[in-house]
Design a protein around this motif. Structure first.
Motif, PDB file in Angstrom:
ATOM      1  N   ILE A 119       0.684  -0.952  -0.122  1.00 32.28           N
ATOM      2  CA  ILE A 119      -0.096   0.110  -0.001  1.00 32.28           C
ATOM      3  C   ILE A 119       0.507   1.382  -0.154  1.00 32.28           C
ATOM      4  O   ILE A 119       0.533   2.066  -1.228  1.00 32.28           O
ATOM      5  CB  ILE A 119      -0.662  -0.001   0.616  1.00 32.28           C
ATOM      6  N   GLU A 120       1.859   1.842   0.819  1.00 30.70           N
ATOM      7  CA  GLU A 120       3.441   2.723   1.539  1.00 30.70           C
ATOM      8  C   GLU A 120       3.899   2.458  -0.584  1.00 30.70           C
ATOM      9  O   GLU A 120       3.611   3.300  -1.077  1.00 30.70           O
ATOM     10  CB  GLU A 120       3.927   2.170   1.916  1.00 30.70           C
ATOM     11  N   ALA A 121       4.434   1.481  -0.857  1.00 34.35           N
ATOM     12  CA  ALA A 121       4.945   1.988  -2.576  1.00 34.35           C
ATOM     13  C   ALA A 121       3.602   2.044  -3.778  1.00 34.35           C
ATOM     14  O   ALA A 121       4.233   3.119  -3.903  1.00 34.35           O
ATOM     15  CB  ALA A 121       5.599   0.181  -2.500  1.00 34.35           C
ATOM     16  N   SER A 122       3.053   2.030  -3.623  1.00 37.84           N
ATOM     17  CA  SER A 122       1.748   2.086  -4.448  1.00 37.84           C
ATOM     18  C   SER A 122       1.617   3.530  -3.733  1.00 37.84           C
ATOM     19  O   SER A 122       1.434   4.082  -5.600  1.00 37.84           O
ATOM     20  CB  SER A 122       0.853   1.421  -3.852  1.00 37.84           C
ATOM     21  N   TYR A 137      -0.413   1.045 -12.852  1.00 32.75           N
ATOM     22  CA  TYR A 137      -0.298  -0.502 -11.693  1.00 32.75           C
ATOM     23  C   TYR A 137      -0.572  -0.325 -10.578  1.00 32.75           C
ATOM     24  O   TYR A 137      -1.415  -1.149 -10.017  1.00 32.75           O
ATOM     25  CB  TYR A 137       1.521  -0.785 -12.493  1.00 32.75           C
ATOM     26  N   SER A 138       0.001   1.091 -10.059  1.00 29.99           N
ATOM     27  CA  SER A 138      -0.204   1.585  -8.743  1.00 29.99           C
ATOM     28  C   SER A 138      -1.455   1.656  -8.614  1.00 29.99           C
ATOM     29  O   SER A 138      -1.904   1.155  -7.831  1.00 29.99           O
ATOM     30  CB  SER A 138       0.671   3.154  -8.385  1.00 29.99           C
ATOM     31  N   ILE A 139      -2.372   2.154  -9.334  1.00 25.28           N
ATOM     32  CA  ILE A 139      -4.136   2.546 -10.088  1.00 25.28           C
ATOM     33  C   ILE A 139      -4.598   1.450  -9.732  1.00 25.28           C
ATOM     34  O   ILE A 139      -5.533   1.432  -8.370  1.00 25.28           O
ATOM     35  CB  ILE A 139      -4.351   3.233 -10.416  1.00 25.28           C
ATOM     36  N   ARG A 140      -4.571   0.580  -9.919  1.00 30.04           N
ATOM     37  CA  ARG A 140      -5.275  -1.329 -10.453  1.00 30.04           C
ATOM     38  C   ARG A 140      -4.873  -1.768  -8.419  1.00 30.04           C
ATOM     39  O   ARG A 140      -5.541  -2.587  -8.277  1.00 30.04           O
ATOM     40  CB  ARG A 140      -4.529  -1.554 -11.658  1.00 30.04           C
ATOM     41  N   THR A 141      -3.277  -1.487  -8.625  1.00 35.21           N
ATOM     42  CA  THR A 141      -3.048  -2.409  -6.623  1.00 35.21           C
ATOM     43  C   THR A 141      -4.318  -1.596  -6.063  1.00 35.21           C
ATOM     44  O   THR A 141      -4.131  -2.722  -5.418  1.00 35.21           O
ATOM     45  CB  THR A 141      -1.385  -2.263  -6.467  1.00 35.21           C
ATOM     46  N   LEU A 142      -4.356  -0.574  -6.256  1.00 31.18           N
ATOM     47  CA  LEU A 142      -4.974   0.560  -4.945  1.00 31.18           C
ATOM     48  C   LEU A 142      -6.309  -0.386  -5.009  1.00 31.18           C
ATOM     49  O   LEU A 142      -6.863   0.008  -3.820  1.00 31.18           O
ATOM     50  CB  LEU A 142      -4.003   1.332  -4.740  1.00 31.18           C
ATOM     51  N   TYR A 143      -7.036   0.124  -6.113  1.00 30.79           N
ATOM     52  CA  TYR A 143      -7.837  -0.791  -6.329  1.00 30.79           C
ATOM     53  C   TYR A 143      -8.653  -2.193  -5.788  1.00 30.79           C
ATOM     54  O   TYR A 143      -9.637  -1.902  -5.392  1.00 30.79           O
ATOM     55  CB  TYR A 143      -8.223  -0.150  -7.896  1.00 30.79           C
ATOM     56  N   VAL A 144      -7.750  -2.538  -6.065  1.00 30.25           N
ATOM     57  CA  VAL A 144      -7.937  -4.180  -5.744  1.00 30.25           C
ATOM     58  C   VAL A 144      -7.702  -4.275  -4.208  1.00 30.25           C
ATOM     59  O   VAL A 144      -8.450  -4.830  -2.932  1.00 30.25           O
ATOM     60  CB  VAL A 144      -6.381  -5.332  -6.292  1.00 30.25           C
ATOM     61  N   LEU A 145      -7.032  -3.274  -3.353  1.00 33.06           N
ATOM     62  CA  LEU A 145      -5.927  -2.951  -1.834  1.00 33.06           C
ATOM     63  C   LEU A 145      -7.728  -2.183  -0.744  1.00 33.06           C
ATOM     64  O   LEU A 145      -8.222  -2.837  -0.298  1.00 33.06           O
ATOM     65  CB  LEU A 145      -5.261  -2.414  -1.327  1.00 33.06           C
TER      66      LEU A 145
END
Length: 184
Positions: A119-122, A137-145
């Protein structure tokens, strides 16, 4: 004396076929995987970014190989400074997070600390000056999280709305897609 992997990495260049060949070599020589992960998070190593390229391609095939390395990987995300290393690692983080929440037999199991590091890195990659692919990639990762941490979607929504006008068409397309999902 160069290790077997370092000697291989010396000959890797940005051509996709070249990176795929190096990844195939690691896939055929699993004993090299731990060293590959170590090189990825050694910014002082001249082949650091090349190792990250290879790790991305290996992760598409054998993401599960990362399971014993997750604490090391997640706690070292912040050491990466070179955009050429960050972009493929942002994709690996996205793959890990998606796998974690898939919950099937070959899912990756991330600890709470691993998830917090992701979360922090994204968020760091999203708000700092990195190229659009890393941000996407970060946006999509944060969406899932954000489907599992209720505070993430409002933060992500605020950042995307605030930064929307300042970015490329590619960024806007991903932001629009994710904002639409959040607002449902």
């Amino acid at each position: 004396m160069l290790s077997e992997l370092q000697a291989k990495l010396d000959y890797v260049n940005a051509y996709r076929e070249n990176r795929l060949m190096a990844a195939q070599y690691v896939l055929e020589n699993q004993h090299l995987f731990g060293e590959l992960v170590t090189i990825c998070f050694s910014p002082e190593d001249k082949n650091n970014h090349k190792a990250c390229w290879i790790l991305e391609f290996v992760s598409y095939e054998e993401l599960i190989w990362l399971q014993p390395h997750l604490d090391f990987l997640s706690s070292n995300l912040k050491v990466l400074k070179d955009e050429s290393a960050i972009r493929p690692i942002a994709k690996v983080v996205q793959l890990l997070v998606k796998s974690h929440y898939k919950k099937n037999d070959d899912s990756i199991l991330l600890s709470e600390e691993n998830l917090q590091d992701c979360i922090e890195a994204s968020f760091d990659w999203l708000i700092n000056d990195v190229k659009v692919a890393t941000k996407a990639y970060s946006i999509r990762t944060l969406y899932v999280l954000g489907n599992h941490y209720d505070w993430i979607h409002p933060e992500l929504q605020m950042i995307l709305n605030k930064d929307y006008g300042d970015h490329s068409a590619a960024y806007k397309a991903v932001a629009k897609e994710v904002l639409k999902k959040i607002e449902k």
